[in-house]
Design a protein around this motif. Structure first.
Motif, PDB file in Angstrom:
ATOM      1  N   ARG A  33       0.830  -1.219   0.000  1.00 35.21           N
ATOM      2  CA  ARG A  33       0.000   0.000   0.000  1.00 35.21           C
ATOM      3  C   ARG A  33       0.857   1.258   0.000  1.00 35.21           C
ATOM      4  NH1 ARG A  33      -3.086   0.134   4.796  1.00 35.21           N
ATOM      5  NH2 ARG A  33      -1.606  -1.361   5.605  1.00 35.21           N
ATOM      6  N   LEU A  34       2.001   1.228   0.671  1.00 37.39           N
ATOM      7  CA  LEU A  34       2.920   2.361   0.648  1.00 37.39           C
ATOM      8  C   LEU A  34       3.451   2.564  -0.765  1.00 37.39           C
ATOM      9  CD1 LEU A  34       4.520   4.513   2.320  1.00 37.39           C
ATOM     10  CD2 LEU A  34       6.340   2.808   2.467  1.00 37.39           C
ATOM     11  N   THR A  35       3.787   1.464  -1.441  1.00 38.88           N
ATOM     12  CA  THR A  35       4.256   1.536  -2.825  1.00 38.88           C
ATOM     13  C   THR A  35       3.186   2.148  -3.722  1.00 38.88           C
ATOM     14  OG1 THR A  35       5.714  -0.359  -2.513  1.00 38.88           O
ATOM     15  CG2 THR A  35       5.087   0.167  -4.786  1.00 38.88           C
ATOM     16  N   ASP A  36       1.917   1.745  -3.530  1.00 39.90           N
ATOM     17  CA  ASP A  36       0.827   2.316  -4.322  1.00 39.90           C
ATOM     18  C   ASP A  36       0.691   3.815  -4.075  1.00 39.90           C
ATOM     19  OD1 ASP A  36       0.285  -0.206  -5.274  1.00 39.90           O
ATOM     20  OD2 ASP A  36      -1.445  -0.533  -3.961  1.00 39.90           O
ATOM     21  N   ALA A  40       7.745   2.819  -5.372  1.00 42.45           N
ATOM     22  CA  ALA A  40       8.593   1.772  -4.797  1.00 42.45           C
ATOM     23  C   ALA A  40       9.668   2.386  -3.903  1.00 42.45           C
ATOM     24  CB  ALA A  40       9.234   0.956  -5.912  1.00 42.45           C
ATOM     25  N   GLN A  41       9.945   1.704  -2.806  1.00 45.53           N
ATOM     26  CA  GLN A  41      10.928   2.174  -1.833  1.00 45.53           C
ATOM     27  C   GLN A  41      12.003   1.109  -1.640  1.00 45.53           C
ATOM     28  OE1 GLN A  41      10.680   5.322  -0.334  1.00 45.53           O
ATOM     29  NE2 GLN A  41       9.008   5.584  -1.776  1.00 45.53           N
ATOM     30  N   LEU A  71      10.079  10.299  -1.700  1.00 44.38           N
ATOM     31  CA  LEU A  71       8.715  10.725  -2.009  1.00 44.38           C
ATOM     32  C   LEU A  71       8.719  11.613  -3.238  1.00 44.38           C
ATOM     33  CD1 LEU A  71       7.527  11.559   1.617  1.00 44.38           C
ATOM     34  CD2 LEU A  71       7.297   9.415   0.356  1.00 44.38           C
ATOM     35  N   PRO A  72       7.679  11.525  -4.080  1.00 43.18           N
ATOM     36  CA  PRO A  72       7.656  12.341  -5.296  1.00 43.18           C
ATOM     37  C   PRO A  72       7.377  13.807  -4.984  1.00 43.18           C
ATOM     38  CG  PRO A  72       5.646  11.051  -5.115  1.00 43.18           C
ATOM     39  CD  PRO A  72       6.534  10.632  -3.982  1.00 43.18           C
ATOM     40  N   CYS A  73       8.180  14.690  -5.560  1.00 39.17           N
ATOM     41  CA  CYS A  73       7.951  16.135  -5.472  1.00 39.17           C
ATOM     42  C   CYS A  73       6.636  16.427  -6.196  1.00 39.17           C
ATOM     43  CB  CYS A  73       9.104  16.883  -6.127  1.00 39.17           C
ATOM     44  SG  CYS A  73       8.820  18.651  -6.386  1.00 39.17           S
ATOM     45  N   ARG A  74       5.778  17.239  -5.611  1.00 42.06           N
ATOM     46  CA  ARG A  74       4.471  17.525  -6.217  1.00 42.06           C
ATOM     47  C   ARG A  74       4.568  18.436  -7.427  1.00 42.06           C
ATOM     48  NH1 ARG A  74       1.673  13.406  -4.563  1.00 42.06           N
ATOM     49  NH2 ARG A  74       1.352  13.350  -2.342  1.00 42.06           N
ATOM     50  N   ARG A  75       5.725  19.085  -7.623  1.00 39.25           N
ATOM     51  CA  ARG A  75       5.892  19.941  -8.797  1.00 39.25           C
ATOM     52  C   ARG A  75       6.455  19.166  -9.971  1.00 39.25           C
ATOM     53  NH1 ARG A  75       7.433  25.100  -5.832  1.00 39.25           N
ATOM     54  NH2 ARG A  75       9.210  23.900  -5.142  1.00 39.25           N
ATOM     55  N   CYS A  76       7.592  18.478  -9.740  1.00 48.05           N
ATOM     56  CA  CYS A  76       8.291  17.831 -10.865  1.00 48.05           C
ATOM     57  C   CYS A  76       8.178  16.308 -10.856  1.00 48.05           C
ATOM     58  CB  CYS A  76       9.765  18.231 -10.856  1.00 48.05           C
ATOM     59  SG  CYS A  76      10.698  17.576  -9.457  1.00 48.05           S
ATOM     60  N   LEU A  77       7.636  15.736  -9.785  1.00 45.59           N
ATOM     61  CA  LEU A  77       7.433  14.300  -9.618  1.00 45.59           C
ATOM     62  C   LEU A  77       8.726  13.496  -9.485  1.00 45.59           C
ATOM     63  CD1 LEU A  77       4.442  13.698 -12.044  1.00 45.59           C
ATOM     64  CD2 LEU A  77       4.389  14.167  -9.590  1.00 45.59           C
ATOM     65  N   SER A  78       9.873  14.170  -9.394  1.00 46.53           N
ATOM     66  CA  SER A  78      11.135  13.481  -9.133  1.00 46.53           C
ATOM     67  C   SER A  78      11.211  13.109  -7.658  1.00 46.53           C
ATOM     68  CB  SER A  78      12.318  14.384  -9.478  1.00 46.53           C
ATOM     69  OG  SER A  78      12.319  14.677 -10.846  1.00 46.53           O
ATOM     70  N   LEU A 126       3.136   4.087   9.086  1.00 45.89           N
ATOM     71  CA  LEU A 126       4.035   4.758   8.144  1.00 45.89           C
ATOM     72  C   LEU A 126       3.244   5.627   7.170  1.00 45.89           C
ATOM     73  CD1 LEU A 126       7.039   4.937   7.578  1.00 45.89           C
ATOM     74  CD2 LEU A 126       6.837   2.958   6.104  1.00 45.89           C
ATOM     75  N   ILE A 127       2.151   5.109   6.649  1.00 37.62           N
ATOM     76  CA  ILE A 127       1.310   5.875   5.723  1.00 37.62           C
ATOM     77  C   ILE A 127       0.701   7.081   6.428  1.00 37.62           C
ATOM     78  CG2 ILE A 127      -0.847   5.801   4.388  1.00 37.62           C
ATOM     79  CD1 ILE A 127      -0.049   2.897   3.599  1.00 37.62           C
ATOM     80  N   LEU A 128       0.249   6.894   7.668  1.00 41.28           N
ATOM     81  CA  LEU A 128      -0.332   8.013   8.420  1.00 41.28           C
ATOM     82  C   LEU A 128       0.686   9.106   8.726  1.00 41.28           C
ATOM     83  CD1 LEU A 128      -2.611   6.075  10.931  1.00 41.28           C
ATOM     84  CD2 LEU A 128      -3.360   7.564   9.066  1.00 41.28           C
TER      85      LEU A 128
END
Length: 175
Positions: A33-36, A40-41, A71-78, A126-128
């Motif tokens: 679920r974290l991967t979703d 992937a980590q 974690l993906p940057c919300r601007r560039c997704l990197s 972890l998700i929370l």
């Protein structure tokens, strides 16, 4: 330094009766679920769990976790490295009715057939504890603030806004 792997399932009532302490690592790539949620980590989540019985006779788990996530940057997704940590207090219950009786300081955790899935518990916590939004510093981000506004939107923003009553006039047929 933690090197021990935590089991994926435990018998929490026995651990609470003996006031056991567990600490160890859980592989981040095992959390589907974290991967979703964030991709992937790699690496491990460090976990500390104290099982016990509180003054009111409730079986509880006091826990702490730490992980380094990409974690993906919300601007560039990197991906952007983020340190995530959480402290939690769980109350063990066997039904939703018992969960409703827990005080607000305790999060309910469902124990089925005397077994507790630690993988699910740690993944939930972890998700929370994920940050709401993650951004690179503007100087480090692949996308600048100017690139976030399209040409048509920029032109529309520079024009003065029409009166909201103009739209009503046109709808009623009065020009």
């Amino acid at each position: 330094m933690l090197t021990t792997r935590l089991p994926s399932r435990v018998e929490p009532y026995k651990l609470a009766a003996r006031a056991e302490h567990l600490e160890g690592l859980m592989a981040l790539d095992g959390f589907a679920r974290l991967t979703d949620e964030v991709g992937a980590q790699a690496g491990d989540c460090r976990v500390w769990l104290d099982f016990g019985i509180d003054a009111q006779g409730r079986r509880v788990i006091r826990g702490r976790l730490e992980a380094e996530l990409q974690l993906p940057c919300r601007r560039c997704l990197s991906p952007l490295a983020q340190h995530v940590e959480s402290e939690f207090l769980l109350g063990m219950v066997t039904s939703d009715a018992l969960a409703a009786e827990l005080p607000s300081t305790h999060e309910p955790v469902l124990v089925e057939n005397e077994q507790l899935n630690l993988l699910t518990v740690v993944e939930d916590e972890l998700i929370l504890s994920l940050p709401q939004v993650v951004y690179h510093d503007e100087a480090d981000c692949e996308v600048s603030r100017d690139q976030l506004t399209s040409g048509a939107d920029a032109e529309a923003a520079s024009e003065p806004a029409a009166s909201p009553f103009e739209v009503l006039k046109r709808l009623k047929g009065k020009h």
